[in-house]
Write a protein that holds these residues in place. Sequence first.
Motif, short mmCIF file in Angstrom:
data_model
loop_
_atom_site.label_atom_id
_atom_site.label_comp_id
_atom_site.label_asym_id
_atom_site.label_seq_id
_atom_site.Cartn_x
_atom_site.Cartn_y
_atom_site.Cartn_z
N THR A 121 24.06 62.56 -54.48
CA THR A 121 24.40 63.09 -53.14
C THR A 121 25.87 63.45 -53.03
OG1 THR A 121 22.65 61.73 -52.16
CG2 THR A 121 24.35 62.54 -50.67
N THR A 122 26.72 62.77 -53.76
CA THR A 122 28.17 62.91 -53.58
C THR A 122 28.73 64.01 -54.49
OG1 THR A 122 28.48 61.09 -55.15
CG2 THR A 122 28.45 60.52 -52.82
N PRO A 123 30.00 64.42 -54.28
CA PRO A 123 30.58 65.48 -55.11
C PRO A 123 30.43 65.22 -56.60
CG PRO A 123 32.00 65.03 -53.24
CD PRO A 123 30.91 64.01 -53.19
N THR A 124 30.29 66.29 -57.36
CA THR A 124 29.89 66.19 -58.76
C THR A 124 30.91 65.50 -59.66
OG1 THR A 124 30.74 68.43 -59.16
CG2 THR A 124 28.39 68.21 -58.63
N ASN A 125 32.17 65.45 -59.24
CA ASN A 125 33.16 64.78 -60.09
C ASN A 125 33.10 63.26 -59.96
OD1 ASN A 125 34.38 64.97 -57.40
ND2 ASN A 125 36.24 64.19 -58.36
N LEU A 126 32.31 62.76 -59.00
CA LEU A 126 32.14 61.32 -58.81
C LEU A 126 30.87 60.90 -59.54
CD1 LEU A 126 32.98 61.27 -54.99
CD2 LEU A 126 34.57 60.91 -56.90
N THR A 127 31.02 60.28 -60.69
CA THR A 127 29.87 60.07 -61.57
C THR A 127 29.44 58.61 -61.72
OG1 THR A 127 31.34 59.99 -63.50
CG2 THR A 127 30.39 62.14 -62.91
N GLY A 301 29.69 53.23 -42.68
CA GLY A 301 28.54 54.12 -42.62
C GLY A 301 27.79 54.27 -43.93
N VAL A 302 28.24 53.63 -45.00
CA VAL A 302 27.57 53.75 -46.30
C VAL A 302 26.16 53.16 -46.25
CG1 VAL A 302 28.45 51.59 -47.29
CG2 VAL A 302 27.90 53.50 -48.79
N SER A 303 25.95 52.13 -45.42
CA SER A 303 24.63 51.49 -45.36
C SER A 303 23.94 51.69 -44.02
CB SER A 303 24.76 49.99 -45.61
OG SER A 303 25.31 49.34 -44.49
N GLY A 304 24.69 52.04 -43.00
CA GLY A 304 24.12 52.20 -41.67
C GLY A 304 23.85 50.90 -40.96
N SER A 305 24.14 49.75 -41.60
CA SER A 305 23.81 48.50 -40.92
C SER A 305 24.42 47.27 -41.61
CB SER A 305 22.29 48.32 -40.85
OG SER A 305 21.72 48.37 -42.15
N VAL A 306 24.02 46.99 -42.84
CA VAL A 306 24.31 45.70 -43.46
C VAL A 306 25.58 45.78 -44.31
CG1 VAL A 306 21.88 45.06 -43.47
CG2 VAL A 306 22.86 46.22 -45.46
N PRO A 307 26.16 44.61 -44.68
CA PRO A 307 27.40 44.63 -45.46
C PRO A 307 27.22 45.30 -46.83
CG PRO A 307 27.06 42.48 -44.45
CD PRO A 307 25.80 43.25 -44.24
N LEU A 308 27.93 46.40 -47.02
CA LEU A 308 27.92 47.12 -48.29
C LEU A 308 29.19 47.96 -48.36
CD1 LEU A 308 26.43 48.12 -50.89
CD2 LEU A 308 25.47 49.95 -49.49
N SER A 309 29.83 47.96 -49.49
CA SER A 309 30.95 48.86 -49.73
C SER A 309 30.87 49.36 -51.16
CB SER A 309 32.30 48.19 -49.45
OG SER A 309 32.50 47.08 -50.31
N VAL A 310 31.53 50.49 -51.40
CA VAL A 310 31.39 51.18 -52.68
C VAL A 310 32.73 51.80 -53.06
CG1 VAL A 310 30.23 53.08 -53.89
CG2 VAL A 310 28.98 51.75 -52.18
N VAL A 311 33.05 51.77 -54.34
CA VAL A 311 34.10 52.63 -54.89
C VAL A 311 33.43 53.64 -55.81
CG1 VAL A 311 36.21 52.79 -56.25
CG2 VAL A 311 35.86 50.82 -54.74
N LEU A 312 33.59 54.90 -55.50
CA LEU A 312 33.07 56.00 -56.31
C LEU A 312 34.21 56.61 -57.11
CD1 LEU A 312 31.01 57.59 -53.45
CD2 LEU A 312 29.99 57.16 -55.70
N GLY A 313 33.90 57.10 -58.31
CA GLY A 313 34.95 57.75 -59.09
C GLY A 313 34.41 58.38 -60.36
N ARG A 314 35.32 58.95 -61.10
CA ARG A 314 34.96 59.42 -62.43
C ARG A 314 34.54 58.23 -63.29
NH1 ARG A 314 40.40 61.66 -62.93
NH2 ARG A 314 40.48 60.40 -64.83
N GLY A 315 33.60 58.48 -64.18
CA GLY A 315 33.11 57.39 -65.00
C GLY A 315 34.18 56.68 -65.79
N ASP A 316 35.16 57.43 -66.32
CA ASP A 316 36.20 56.81 -67.13
C ASP A 316 37.07 55.88 -66.31
OD1 ASP A 316 37.17 59.40 -66.00
OD2 ASP A 316 39.06 58.78 -66.90
N LEU A 317 37.17 56.14 -65.00
CA LEU A 317 37.96 55.26 -64.14
C LEU A 317 37.18 54.00 -63.78
CD1 LEU A 317 39.55 57.90 -61.73
CD2 LEU A 317 40.57 56.86 -63.77
#
Length: 457
Positions: A121-127, A301-317
């Motif tokens: 769903t997210t931009p293509t550089n975030l793998t 807003g990543v989950s719409g309700s429950v505790p969740l957080s995410v770091v997205l990035g290039r795979g090498d990072l």
Amino acid sequence: MDAVFSLAPVDVPRVETPHRRIVTPIPAPGTAEIMARIGRVESSSALSQLPVIWDRAEGYNIFDPWGNIWIDFTSTIFVTNCGHAHPHLIEAIRVQSEKLLHSYCYPTEIRVRYLEKLIATTPTNLTKASLFSTGTEASERAIKLMRLYGRTLDPVRKIIVGWDGNFHGKTMGAQMAGGLHDQKAWIGYQDPNMVHLPFPYPWVVEKSNMSGAEIFNHHMDGLAEKGVDTDLIAGFIVETYQGWGGIFYPRDYVAAMREWATKRGALLAFDEMQAGFGRTGRLFGYQHYGIDADLVICGKGVSGSVPLSVVLGRGDLIDLDPAYTSTHGGHPIACAAGLANLEILEAENLVEESRRKGELTRERIHRWKARFPKRIGRILGDGLLWGVFITKEGAADDLDIAFCDSIIGRALQKGVFSIKTGRGTLKLGPPLTIPDEALLEGLDVIEESIAELVAEG
């Protein structure tokens, strides 16, 4: 607590529409008792918020135990972008809860299904992504990744650049990277490798006679003049906009930042806690700047309700610290909720709906400015995120916190629940699923509240 939010019940006119209902004095009898009980057992910011006891919430409505119903203009600080208790979300949580309640970091199918959908769903550089439970935890993770990356280039390359006034969380590293400097005294020191630039507020840009790009380069020159070795900058941590007023950076300021970082091998990490998942009319708020991010910090807003957080990035990072684990990161119920949230955003076209409803909101609140020119200054924002600056009478940029809080309190009595910023801004952020009629009705209630208070002097 501000006087306008007194816990003493006040008789108010009864309200009954398809979207809101007020049938008791406000605050409702019983509210003070519950808030006092909270105060006896918890040191809680709940006591400084609007005096409403949340009993349940559905769609765009908040219900208290005594029959009152408010139109929610907060989305619980931009968590419930897809609406409160969306049936698809509730069903996903129910199914998962009957199957597996916890799995630490061990592999599960729901984890990979969620991650695959998120990356698609997210931009293509975030793998790749890492999963956590709170926003501040994700901010700490992004800071660590930037420093680990810097070390691959130079063992002493570890400077992180933030901005005055930005917020990234309340744990030590996140708070040091943030720019609310008066909140850091408890730490006892400031990491000398956490440095800050002045935020390019619109009123500053207007007086500077400089482009956004020129201001950014001027800011970087200022760092060097203070003795910061800019060759040792590992990355920039950027709150996509300042939440209290919907204040974005100038687009060319961010473009210059991206160019500077790319040329020197530094990273750009965007903190999307309040901007992500459709809030601003784009999937991510940073996309308004027309650039790519190296890391994207998500929560709320990543989950719409429950505790969740995410770091997205290039795979090498992301792979720089593969052993990083979190007890509740990737929790099966959180993953089920995150997946359902993405499915709702897609099925109901909520990113586009945010953009479309944002235009309805823009037109209506600019009408307020025309009607109350002495009380409304700047209007900033996009999508379903707006900051309306309430000013002292005739003072262009002198915010009137007390009058703003009075507007919020009056609207509460009429059935509209708003965010209390404490800064003199009306911060508007209803769920992206709100029907047009309810959105416009809520805006009309706020306009009516302003008009009454202006008339009362």
